[in-house]
Design a protein around this motif. Structure first.
Motif, PDB file in Angstrom:
ATOM      1  N   HIS A  34       0.835  -1.207   0.000  1.00  0.00           N
ATOM      2  CA  HIS A  34       0.000   0.000   0.000  1.00  0.00           C
ATOM      3  C   HIS A  34       0.869   1.256   0.000  1.00  0.00           C
ATOM      4  O   HIS A  34       0.531   2.258  -0.633  1.00  0.00           O
ATOM      5  CB  HIS A  34      -0.915  -0.004   1.219  1.00  0.00           C
ATOM      6  CG  HIS A  34      -1.828   1.183   1.268  1.00  0.00           C
ATOM      7  ND1 HIS A  34      -2.876   1.339   0.385  1.00  0.00           N
ATOM      8  CD2 HIS A  34      -1.824   2.282   2.065  1.00  0.00           C
ATOM      9  CE1 HIS A  34      -3.486   2.491   0.646  1.00  0.00           C
ATOM     10  NE2 HIS A  34      -2.872   3.076   1.670  1.00  0.00           N
ATOM     11  N   SER A  35       2.007   1.192   0.686  1.00  0.00           N
ATOM     12  CA  SER A  35       2.890   2.363   0.734  1.00  0.00           C
ATOM     13  C   SER A  35       3.447   2.685  -0.655  1.00  0.00           C
ATOM     14  O   SER A  35       3.611   3.853  -1.009  1.00  0.00           O
ATOM     15  CB  SER A  35       4.022   2.135   1.736  1.00  0.00           C
ATOM     16  OG  SER A  35       4.772   0.992   1.358  1.00  0.00           O
ATOM     17  N   ASP A  36       3.730   1.634  -1.464  1.00  0.00           N
ATOM     18  CA  ASP A  36       4.219   1.876  -2.828  1.00  0.00           C
ATOM     19  C   ASP A  36       3.129   2.508  -3.703  1.00  0.00           C
ATOM     20  O   ASP A  36       3.394   3.449  -4.460  1.00  0.00           O
ATOM     21  CB  ASP A  36       4.692   0.558  -3.459  1.00  0.00           C
ATOM     22  CG  ASP A  36       5.924  -0.010  -2.769  1.00  0.00           C
ATOM     23  OD1 ASP A  36       6.640   0.789  -2.109  1.00  0.00           O
ATOM     24  OD2 ASP A  36       6.163  -1.226  -2.888  1.00  0.00           O
ATOM     25  N   ILE A  37       1.909   1.986  -3.579  1.00  0.00           N
ATOM     26  CA  ILE A  37       0.798   2.544  -4.357  1.00  0.00           C
ATOM     27  C   ILE A  37       0.558   3.998  -3.949  1.00  0.00           C
ATOM     28  O   ILE A  37       0.378   4.874  -4.798  1.00  0.00           O
ATOM     29  CB  ILE A  37      -0.481   1.698  -4.141  1.00  0.00           C
ATOM     30  CG1 ILE A  37      -0.273   0.283  -4.687  1.00  0.00           C
ATOM     31  CG2 ILE A  37      -1.681   2.361  -4.798  1.00  0.00           C
ATOM     32  CD1 ILE A  37      -1.368  -0.682  -4.301  1.00  0.00           C
ATOM     33  N   ARG A  38       0.585   4.258  -2.646  1.00  0.00           N
ATOM     34  CA  ARG A  38       0.379   5.619  -2.132  1.00  0.00           C
ATOM     35  C   ARG A  38       1.483   6.559  -2.616  1.00  0.00           C
ATOM     36  O   ARG A  38       1.233   7.719  -2.939  1.00  0.00           O
ATOM     37  CB  ARG A  38       0.338   5.572  -0.609  1.00  0.00           C
ATOM     38  CG  ARG A  38       0.131   6.890   0.053  1.00  0.00           C
ATOM     39  CD  ARG A  38      -1.335   7.282  -0.005  1.00  0.00           C
ATOM     40  NE  ARG A  38      -1.514   8.536   0.703  1.00  0.00           N
ATOM     41  CZ  ARG A  38      -1.728   9.709   0.112  1.00  0.00           C
ATOM     42  NH1 ARG A  38      -1.831   9.771  -1.190  1.00  0.00           N
ATOM     43  NH2 ARG A  38      -1.858  10.810   0.815  1.00  0.00           N
ATOM     44  N   ALA A  39       2.712   6.070  -2.683  1.00  0.00           N
ATOM     45  CA  ALA A  39       3.832   6.894  -3.146  1.00  0.00           C
ATOM     46  C   ALA A  39       3.641   7.297  -4.609  1.00  0.00           C
ATOM     47  O   ALA A  39       3.909   8.444  -4.981  1.00  0.00           O
ATOM     48  CB  ALA A  39       5.152   6.146  -2.962  1.00  0.00           C
ATOM     49  N   GLU A  41       0.697   7.529  -6.210  1.00  0.00           N
ATOM     50  CA  GLU A  41      -0.406   8.503  -6.247  1.00  0.00           C
ATOM     51  C   GLU A  41       0.057   9.873  -5.768  1.00  0.00           C
ATOM     52  O   GLU A  41      -0.308  10.904  -6.341  1.00  0.00           O
ATOM     53  CB  GLU A  41      -1.570   8.014  -5.388  1.00  0.00           C
ATOM     54  CG  GLU A  41      -2.298   6.823  -5.962  1.00  0.00           C
ATOM     55  CD  GLU A  41      -3.368   6.292  -5.023  1.00  0.00           C
ATOM     56  OE1 GLU A  41      -3.508   6.834  -3.894  1.00  0.00           O
ATOM     57  OE2 GLU A  41      -4.061   5.337  -5.406  1.00  0.00           O
ATOM     58  N   ARG A  42       0.851   9.898  -4.715  1.00  0.00           N
ATOM     59  CA  ARG A  42       1.344  11.169  -4.164  1.00  0.00           C
ATOM     60  C   ARG A  42       2.262  11.868  -5.164  1.00  0.00           C
ATOM     61  O   ARG A  42       2.204  13.100  -5.311  1.00  0.00           O
ATOM     62  CB  ARG A  42       2.076  10.902  -2.853  1.00  0.00           C
ATOM     63  CG  ARG A  42       2.570  12.124  -2.161  1.00  0.00           C
ATOM     64  CD  ARG A  42       1.431  12.995  -1.724  1.00  0.00           C
ATOM     65  NE  ARG A  42       1.949  14.276  -1.287  1.00  0.00           N
ATOM     66  CZ  ARG A  42       1.228  15.296  -0.898  1.00  0.00           C
ATOM     67  NH1 ARG A  42      -0.075  15.188  -0.885  1.00  0.00           N
ATOM     68  NH2 ARG A  42       1.780  16.400  -0.532  1.00  0.00           N
TER      69      ARG A  42
END
Length: 157
Positions: A34-39, A41-42
């Motif tokens: 999830h942290s990779d996906i969020r990165a 998107e950010r």
């Protein structure tokens, strides 16, 4: 204290252990954290914000440039207009004569001598009819007649 004893000597031959079958190499699963996906998107959002900021800055610069051009044109126009020019001579052979107004005179109204109820103080709330004894309001009819007589005399003159 007990004495340590060694293992007995054996004459048996050791058993041959059968090797287990060889496993296939494991293929690692592609993990999606999830942290990779969020990165990702950010990063996309940060890029959009930077692009929007750049466009706003460009728009402001363009607007300032347009405003500056308009001000320069306005200054040029004002300089052309403010060149002193000769004034026309007034006509002295036809002097100005004011005319009498054609409007009807205003119609006077009766003055209101009673104070409205909402503007009176609570302790003084008494209507004109409730007052007893001599008061200033009893003298009003004669003063109104005097004012009307003076007004009629003025109109007739």
């Amino acid at each position: 204290m007990p004495i340590a004893q060694g293992l007995p000597w054996t004459t048996d031959e050791p058993k041959c252990l059968i090797k287990p079958p060889v496993k296939k190499n494991t293929i690692p699963i592609d993990l999606k954290l999830h942290s990779d996906i969020r990165a990702v998107e950010r990063a996309r959002f940060a890029h959009q914000v930077a692009e929007k900021g750049r466009l706003i800055k460009q728009y402001k610069m363009e607007r300032e440039r347009q405003q500056k051009l308009e001000e320069e044109e306005e200054i040029k126009r004002l300089r052309k207009e403010l060149i002193p020019k000769a004034q026309l001579m007034p006509y002295f052979d036809r002097p100005f004569v004011p005319r009498r107004s054609e409007k009807q005179p205003t119609v006077p109204r009766e003055p209101k001598f009673c104070i409205p109820r909402h503007k009176t103080i609570k302790c003084c709330r008494m209507s004109c009819n409730d007052m007893s004894g001599p008061s200033q309001l009893q003298h009003l009819p004669s003063s109104i007649e005097k004012v009307e007589a003076l007004y009629k005399n003025r109109i007739l003159q």
